[in-house]
Design a protein around this motif. Structure first.
Motif, short mmCIF file in Angstrom:
data_model
loop_
_atom_site.label_atom_id
_atom_site.label_comp_id
_atom_site.label_asym_id
_atom_site.label_seq_id
_atom_site.Cartn_x
_atom_site.Cartn_y
_atom_site.Cartn_z
N GLY A 70 0.80 -1.22 0.00
CA GLY A 70 0.00 0.00 0.00
C GLY A 70 0.83 1.27 0.00
N SER A 71 2.06 1.18 -0.49
CA SER A 71 2.96 2.33 -0.46
C SER A 71 3.11 3.01 -1.82
CB SER A 71 4.34 1.90 0.07
OG SER A 71 4.87 0.82 -0.70
N VAL A 72 2.05 2.97 -2.62
CA VAL A 72 2.04 3.68 -3.91
C VAL A 72 0.91 4.71 -3.88
CG1 VAL A 72 1.73 3.51 -6.40
CG2 VAL A 72 2.96 1.70 -5.17
N ASP A 73 1.25 5.97 -4.14
CA ASP A 73 0.24 7.01 -4.31
C ASP A 73 -0.06 7.09 -5.81
OD1 ASP A 73 -1.13 9.49 -4.69
OD2 ASP A 73 -0.40 10.16 -2.73
N TRP A 74 -1.16 6.48 -6.23
CA TRP A 74 -1.43 6.35 -7.66
C TRP A 74 -1.74 7.69 -8.31
CZ3 TRP A 74 0.24 2.13 -9.75
CH2 TRP A 74 0.30 0.97 -8.98
N ARG A 75 -2.16 8.70 -7.52
CA ARG A 75 -2.37 10.04 -8.09
C ARG A 75 -1.04 10.61 -8.59
NH1 ARG A 75 -4.21 13.76 -3.70
NH2 ARG A 75 -2.52 12.62 -2.69
N ILE A 76 -0.01 10.47 -7.78
CA ILE A 76 1.31 10.98 -8.17
C ILE A 76 1.83 10.20 -9.37
CG2 ILE A 76 3.72 11.21 -7.44
CD1 ILE A 76 2.71 11.69 -4.61
N THR A 77 1.67 8.89 -9.34
CA THR A 77 2.10 8.06 -10.46
C THR A 77 1.41 8.49 -11.75
OG1 THR A 77 2.51 6.17 -8.99
CG2 THR A 77 2.21 5.69 -11.33
N GLY A 78 0.10 8.74 -11.68
CA GLY A 78 -0.64 9.18 -12.86
C GLY A 78 -0.20 10.53 -13.37
N ARG A 79 0.08 11.44 -12.45
CA ARG A 79 0.54 12.77 -12.86
C ARG A 79 1.89 12.70 -13.57
NH1 ARG A 79 -0.86 15.52 -6.97
NH2 ARG A 79 -3.15 15.50 -7.20
N LEU A 80 2.79 11.91 -13.01
CA LEU A 80 4.09 11.74 -13.66
C LEU A 80 3.93 11.13 -15.05
CD1 LEU A 80 6.18 10.35 -10.66
CD2 LEU A 80 6.55 12.54 -11.80
N SER A 190 5.22 10.50 3.16
CA SER A 190 6.29 9.64 3.68
C SER A 190 7.23 9.21 2.56
CB SER A 190 5.70 8.41 4.36
OG SER A 190 5.06 7.57 3.41
N THR A 191 8.49 9.00 2.93
CA THR A 191 9.50 8.62 1.95
C THR A 191 9.15 7.30 1.27
OG1 THR A 191 11.22 9.75 3.23
CG2 THR A 191 11.95 8.14 1.60
N VAL A 192 8.58 6.35 2.01
CA VAL A 192 8.27 5.05 1.42
C VAL A 192 7.20 5.19 0.34
CG1 VAL A 192 6.50 4.44 3.14
CG2 VAL A 192 7.75 2.64 1.93
N ARG A 193 6.26 6.12 0.51
CA ARG A 193 5.23 6.33 -0.52
C ARG A 193 5.80 7.10 -1.71
NH1 ARG A 193 0.10 5.08 0.41
NH2 ARG A 193 -0.78 6.72 -0.92
N ILE A 194 6.77 7.97 -1.45
CA ILE A 194 7.46 8.66 -2.55
C ILE A 194 8.20 7.63 -3.40
CG2 ILE A 194 9.40 10.19 -3.11
CD1 ILE A 194 7.10 11.84 -2.29
N VAL A 195 8.94 6.76 -2.76
CA VAL A 195 9.71 5.73 -3.47
C VAL A 195 8.77 4.80 -4.23
CG1 VAL A 195 11.25 3.76 -3.21
CG2 VAL A 195 11.66 5.85 -1.90
N GLY A 196 7.70 4.35 -3.55
CA GLY A 196 6.76 3.43 -4.19
C GLY A 196 6.09 4.04 -5.40
N SER A 197 5.72 5.32 -5.31
CA SER A 197 5.08 6.01 -6.43
C SER A 197 6.04 6.18 -7.59
CB SER A 197 4.56 7.39 -5.97
OG SER A 197 3.69 7.26 -4.87
#
Length: 268
Positions: A70-80, A190-197
């Motif tokens: 659960g350490s992926v922020d899919w909003r950030i992934t989609g924006r990138l 959090s750093t872990v969500r940044i890395v995961g995204s």
């Protein structure tokens, strides 16, 4: 296409790079592409194209792990991805139009790769300081949340576009550079969500860019399979040992290595 045989030397190199990737979290492109160009004498375009599909396979495994946690922020992934995917397609079109295998193209790729490694090294060295500054700035701007959110989205898409160009040309940037910029844009995450995204975003980017290089004829399947055979167990072992490693020391040693390699590529 016949199934490629395994080259032990490439597999050992993949094992070493995979171990360092698992240990430090730095993308394999920062390590693998320069290794292929400088040590094995692989044409820069072939090194980039092969490394992109190599990265797609390894990042997909990492995304699966982060997704389960659960350490992926899919909003950030989609924006990138909204910035990186179109930028990668355009870059590949231009590479096809002007040729990948000419001496001039090889030199341009080598130059851009060298400078990308230098930027990656700087981002590694100053990442903790940048993260602290970004967190303070983010806290100070919290009252103006709606305006800041719109600006953050725009900058995230732009970051994706820059990474799309950089990764398509050099295979470098989606890891250390991407994470550093995201730490600045999302200081309260959090750093872990940044890395995961960032890892999740690298999958479609490297897959699209790698497929484009394959269509342009700049992927060596024998090399790719040999690297994966070594790197996948290397990543597992490195990841298991990462919590015991001195993170600051590893980051600075790796940055110094990237500076030496970057200077060699850019100025030789």
């Amino acid at each position: 296409m016949s199934f490629p045989h395994i080259d032990l030397l490439y597999s050992v190199s993949g094992l070493g790079v995979g171990f360092l990737v698992g240990l430090t979290g730095v993308g394999g492109g920062s390590l693998m592409t320069p290794l292929l160009v400088l040590l094995f004498g692989i044409h820069p375009a072939t090194a980039v194209g092969t490394d992109l599909l190599y990265a797609a396979a390894t990042k997909a495994t990492g995304t699966l792990v982060h997704g389960i946690k659960g350490s992926v922020d899919w909003r950030i992934t989609g924006r990138l991805a909204a910035g990186s995917v179109p930028a990668a397609v355009i870059t590949l079109f231009l590479l096809n139009r002007y040729g990948l295998n000419t001496p001039g193209a090889a030199r341009v790729i080598q130059l851009v790769l060298g400078y990308a490694l230098l930027v990656t090294a700087v981002s590694l060295i100053f990442r903790p300081q940048l993260a602290r500054l970004a967190y303070k700035a983010g806290t100070a701007r919290a009252a103006n949340a709606s305006t800041r959110e719109g600006s953050t989205v725009a900058w995230t898409v732009l970051t994706g576009a820059v990474l799309g160009v950089l990764v398509s040309i050099t295979s470098v940037g989606a890891g250390a550079i991407g994470i550093t910029v995201l730490l600045l844009l999302y200081p309260r995450l959090s750093t872990v969500r940044i890395v995961g995204s960032d890892v999740a975003h690298a999958v479609p980017l490297t897959l699209i860019a790698g497929t484009g290089h394959w269509m342009l004829g700049s992927v060596d399947w024998h090399l790719l399979v040999s690297l994966l055979v070594g790197s996948l167990p290397g990543i597992v072992v490195g990841s298991l040992l990462s919590s015991k490693a001195p993170e600051a020391l590893l980051r600075n040693v790796l940055a110094a290595t990237l500076i030496l390699v970057g200077v060699k590529l850019a100025f030789s």
